[in-house]
Every structure is written in structure tokens, then in C-alpha cells.
Scaffold this active site. Structure first.
Site, PDB file in Angstrom:
ATOM      1  N   LYS A 149     -15.439 -61.638  26.591  1.00 30.50           N
ATOM      2  CA  LYS A 149     -15.601 -61.326  25.155  1.00 30.50           C
ATOM      3  C   LYS A 149     -16.320 -59.998  24.972  1.00 30.50           C
ATOM      4  O   LYS A 149     -17.317 -59.742  25.639  1.00 30.50           O
ATOM      5  CB  LYS A 149     -16.420 -62.434  24.497  1.00 30.50           C
ATOM      6  N   ARG A 161     -31.248 -62.182  18.922  1.00 27.50           N
ATOM      7  CA  ARG A 161     -30.115 -61.328  19.295  1.00 27.50           C
ATOM      8  C   ARG A 161     -30.477 -59.845  19.173  1.00 27.50           C
ATOM      9  O   ARG A 161     -29.809 -59.001  19.724  1.00 27.50           O
ATOM     10  CB  ARG A 161     -28.882 -61.665  18.432  1.00 27.50           C
ATOM     11  N   GLN A 162     -31.568 -59.553  18.449  1.00 27.43           N
ATOM     12  CA  GLN A 162     -32.023 -58.158  18.336  1.00 27.43           C
ATOM     13  C   GLN A 162     -33.165 -57.934  19.329  1.00 27.43           C
ATOM     14  O   GLN A 162     -34.272 -57.569  18.960  1.00 27.43           O
ATOM     15  CB  GLN A 162     -32.493 -57.876  16.919  1.00 27.43           C
ATOM     16  N   GLU A 216     -41.115 -66.146  -4.195  1.00 24.17           N
ATOM     17  CA  GLU A 216     -42.268 -66.176  -3.277  1.00 24.17           C
ATOM     18  C   GLU A 216     -42.607 -67.634  -2.961  1.00 24.17           C
ATOM     19  O   GLU A 216     -42.573 -68.485  -3.849  1.00 24.17           O
ATOM     20  CB  GLU A 216     -43.421 -65.537  -4.041  1.00 24.17           C
ATOM     21  N   ASP A 241     -18.348 -66.135  26.676  1.00 26.95           N
ATOM     22  CA  ASP A 241     -18.661 -64.787  27.179  1.00 26.95           C
ATOM     23  C   ASP A 241     -19.434 -64.897  28.479  1.00 26.95           C
ATOM     24  O   ASP A 241     -19.947 -65.964  28.833  1.00 26.95           O
ATOM     25  CB  ASP A 241     -19.451 -63.968  26.145  1.00 26.95           C
ATOM     26  N   HIS A 294     -31.193 -67.201  22.538  1.00 26.87           N
ATOM     27  CA  HIS A 294     -30.021 -66.382  22.862  1.00 26.87           C
ATOM     28  C   HIS A 294     -30.299 -65.440  24.023  1.00 26.87           C
ATOM     29  O   HIS A 294     -29.479 -65.309  24.932  1.00 26.87           O
ATOM     30  CB  HIS A 294     -29.567 -65.583  21.642  1.00 26.87           C
ATOM     31  N   ARG A 308     -17.758 -57.369  21.729  1.00 29.39           N
ATOM     32  CA  ARG A 308     -17.959 -57.263  20.276  1.00 29.39           C
ATOM     33  C   ARG A 308     -18.178 -55.797  19.937  1.00 29.39           C
ATOM     34  O   ARG A 308     -18.990 -55.130  20.570  1.00 29.39           O
ATOM     35  CB  ARG A 308     -19.183 -58.089  19.876  1.00 29.39           C
TER      36      ARG A 308
HETATM   37  C1  R5P Z   1     -23.353 -64.401  21.095  1.00 27.81           C
HETATM   38  O1  R5P Z   1     -23.215 -63.824  22.155  1.00 27.81           O
HETATM   39  C2  R5P Z   1     -23.751 -65.844  20.991  1.00 27.81           C
HETATM   40  O2  R5P Z   1     -23.922 -66.448  22.229  1.00 27.81           O
HETATM   41  C3  R5P Z   1     -22.749 -66.619  20.171  1.00 27.81           C
HETATM   42  O3  R5P Z   1     -21.520 -66.643  20.863  1.00 27.81           O
HETATM   43  C4  R5P Z   1     -22.557 -65.986  18.830  1.00 27.81           C
HETATM   44  O4  R5P Z   1     -23.789 -65.699  18.241  1.00 27.81           O
HETATM   45  C5  R5P Z   1     -21.772 -66.874  17.930  1.00 27.81           C
HETATM   46  O5  R5P Z   1     -21.593 -66.246  16.704  1.00 27.81           O
HETATM   47  P1  R5P Z   1     -20.288 -66.500  15.859  1.00 27.81           P
HETATM   48  O6  R5P Z   1     -20.138 -67.996  15.686  1.00 27.81           O
HETATM   49  O7  R5P Z   1     -20.560 -65.812  14.558  1.00 27.81           O
HETATM   50  O8  R5P Z   1     -19.144 -65.899  16.598  1.00 27.81           O
END
Ligand code: R5P
Length: 300
Positions: A196, A100-101, A45, A173, A134, A198
Site C-alpha cells: 500500500k 500518525r503524525q 468550551e 500494508d 499506530h 498513500r
Molecule cells: C495506516 O497506515 C493505518 O494503519 C490504517 O491502515 C489507516 O489509518 C486506516 O485508515 P483508513 O480506514 O482511513 O484507510
């Protein structure tokens, strides 16, 4: 020592970002740097402590790992400013985790970015400043938010410090294409985005390029918001090298460098890595403090 009056901007040096907070405060004439004492209890904590503040407060704290702990410190610092009677509380979070979420991708998930916004609001934060977040969609849950960009500074750094041979600017991407375009415009270079995808369940990345014939023998600069595990950029670098690019550079705003990311990038043939100081690391060659202090001074 300056009187802590209503015109003072209290720049609170969050435990993750004391150096950046110091740099920001030195560029704002009305700023006073507020050091923060951090202690941990034996169960993990944490406890923050700083002097009484009033008026305008700016909390500087990037939320790189340990992500949740760094976020918790922000909630605690904001609550303390609020309890002291601060009139407005700006959270400067250059790297904002959970962006990202920003939405639900798979059944059973939640948009955690919304929860972070709720917790910021509940702790008394009145405005938020991020850098190259992001997804700007993550900011929709916050009432006053501003996303700054380090891309012009990164591009200027590349232009002045790298011996570039006709570089092509590459986004790993399509989501990052507008950032790459901004970078390319400053250098007067061509730009392209790799394709790209994922896998949402396994996290596995697939990447491709349509045509790169015209860039054989050119240098390439991969531009991204975040490099985390290095998987995206190393895969992209391998594709660029296989298609005849010479030196390949990795440039990002937030270099999280998780695990063996740096080694992965080196193994993929990356010539150099350049990032900002949103996350302290040995490749942090671009200082964000002027971008942030200029924005803070233009508000009010
Ligand atoms: C995802 O779309 C972000 O823009 C980065 O490309 C991504 O978070 C990079 O993560 P990592 O280095 O783990 O591939």
C-alpha cells in the site's frame, strides 16, 4: 466507601470512556472508580469536575472523535489530579490520536505527536499507556510509556467465534506486518502484506498484491491497528476477493468508523467487522479491560 488512602488506585472515568474505566476498576481490588462530570459552555468550551483525589491516579480516556476535545479533557483531568496532590498520574489512552503524525513527512509540517507528549507532561501525566499505537515512534517523546497489544485477544476471539476456512492473515500494508504475524502465529495461519502506498498530498491510496495464487478458496482476515474512513480495508478486501478469497473479515483494534466506513466495508464484500472497545461501537466484541488492568497491576 473506601478511605482514599495512598494505596488506593483512583480510576478516573474520562468522559469518552466511562464503560471501559468501570470495567478496569472492577478488575483491580485496590481501585476506586471516580466519576467525572462534564459540562459544555455555549461556545463549546468544556469543564470537568470530580472529587478530590490523592495518591495514584489512572485517567482512562480514548481520544477518538472529537479528538481535540477528548485530548483537552485529559489535560484538564491530569492537571486537576496534580493540583489535588496525586503522587503519580497514568494516562490510559487506548486509542491515542496524533500517533500518525510521529514525524515530518512534508515540508512545513510538525511532528504533532511530540506536542501531544509535551502537553501530557505539562499537565502532570507521569506515565502513558496506549494500545496498538499506530507508530511506537510517537512514544519516543514521552518519558514513561507502554504500548499494549490487543492482537492476542482479537486472534483468540476470531479462533473461537468465526467458522474460518484455512484463513490467511493479511496486513493492508508492510507497516502492519508484525501485528498480522502475531495474529497469524496464534491461529497457525499463513500471513502476507499487501503493498500500500498513500499519496502524502492527496491522501489517495494505491494498493497491490504480488502473488495470491496459493490462497484461492481460503478465507482471509485483514488485520489493522485503525480503521478510520475504511478506504484501506475496503480496497484490500476488493483485492482479496478478486484473487479468489472466500469470506473476508476486517479485524482492528480501533474502529473509528468515520462517515460511511461501515457501508464501504460492506460494499467491498467484508463478511464481518470485529474491533475492541477502545472506541465504543457496535462491532466492539473484544474487551480491553483485562489487558489494561493486568498491566496497571504489574506496575508497582
Ligand atoms: C495506516 O497506515 C493505518 O494503519 C490504517 O491502515 C489507516 O489509518 C486506516 O485508515 P483508513 O480506514 O482511513 O484507510
Amino acid at each position: 466507601m473506601r478511605d482514599n488512602s495512598q494505596s488506593t488506585i483512583n480510576v478516573i472515568a474520562g468522559p469518552s470512556s466511562p464503560d471501559l474505566a468501570g470495567r478496569i476498576s472492577r478488575q483491580i481490588p485496590a481501585a476506586e472508580l471516580v466519576p467525572v462530570e462534564l459540562r459544555f459552555f455555549c461556545d463549546g468550551e468544556s469543564k470537568v469536575r470530580f472529587r478530590k483525589v490523592r495518591g495514584r491516579c489512572v485517567i482512562v480516556q480514548s481520544t477518538f472523535p472529537p479528538v481535540d476535545t477528548h485530548l483537552m479533557h485529559i489535560f484538564m483531568m491530569a492537571k486537576k489530579c496534580f493540583a489535588d496532590g496525586a503522587t503519580d498520574i497514568t494516562a490510559v489512552i487506548p486509542y491515542l490520536a496524533y500517533a500518525r503524525q510521529d514525524r515530518v513527512f512534508l515540508d512545513g509540517e510538525l511532528p504533532s505527536a511530540e506536542l501531544i507528549a509535551d502537553l501530557l507532561n505539562a499537565s502532570g501525566v507521569t506515565s502513558l499507556v496506549t494500545v496498538d499505537i499506530h507508530s511506537e515512534l510517537a512514544l519516543q517523546y514521552v518519558s514513561h510509556a507502554q504500548n499494549l497489544s490487543a492482537i492476542p485477544k482479537l486472534a483468540e476471539y476470531a479462533q473461537s467465534n468465526l467458522a474460518l476456512r484455512n484463513p490467511v492473515i493479511v496486513s493492508p500494508d508492510s507497516g502492519g506486518l508484525s501485528r498480522a504475524k502475531m495474529f497469524a502465529n496464534i491461529l497457525g495461519s499463513k500471513v502476507l502484506a499487501l503493498d500500500k502506498t498513500r499519496d502524502r498530498e492527496s491522501g489517495e491510496i494505491k494498493m497491490d498484491v504480488k502473488s495470491m495464487n496459493e490462497f484461492q478458496g481460503n478465507d482471509a482476515i485483514l488485520v489493522d491497528d485503525i480503521i478510520s474512513s475504511g478506504a484501506s480495508i475496503s480496497k484490500a478486501a476488493e483485492i482479496l476477493k478478486a484473487n479468489g478469497c472466500r469470506d473476508v473479515y476486517a479485524i482492528c483494534t480501533h474502529y473509528l468508523a468515520i462517515g460511511s466506513a461501515t457501508q464501504k466495508l460492506r460494499d467491498a464484500g467484508i463478511t464481518d467487522i470485529i474491533s475492541t472497545n477502545s472506541v465504543p461501537n457496535e462491532y466492539a466484541k473484544v474487551d480491553l479491560s483485562t489487558v489494561i488492568s493486568d498491566s496497571l497491576q504489574s506496575q508497582k
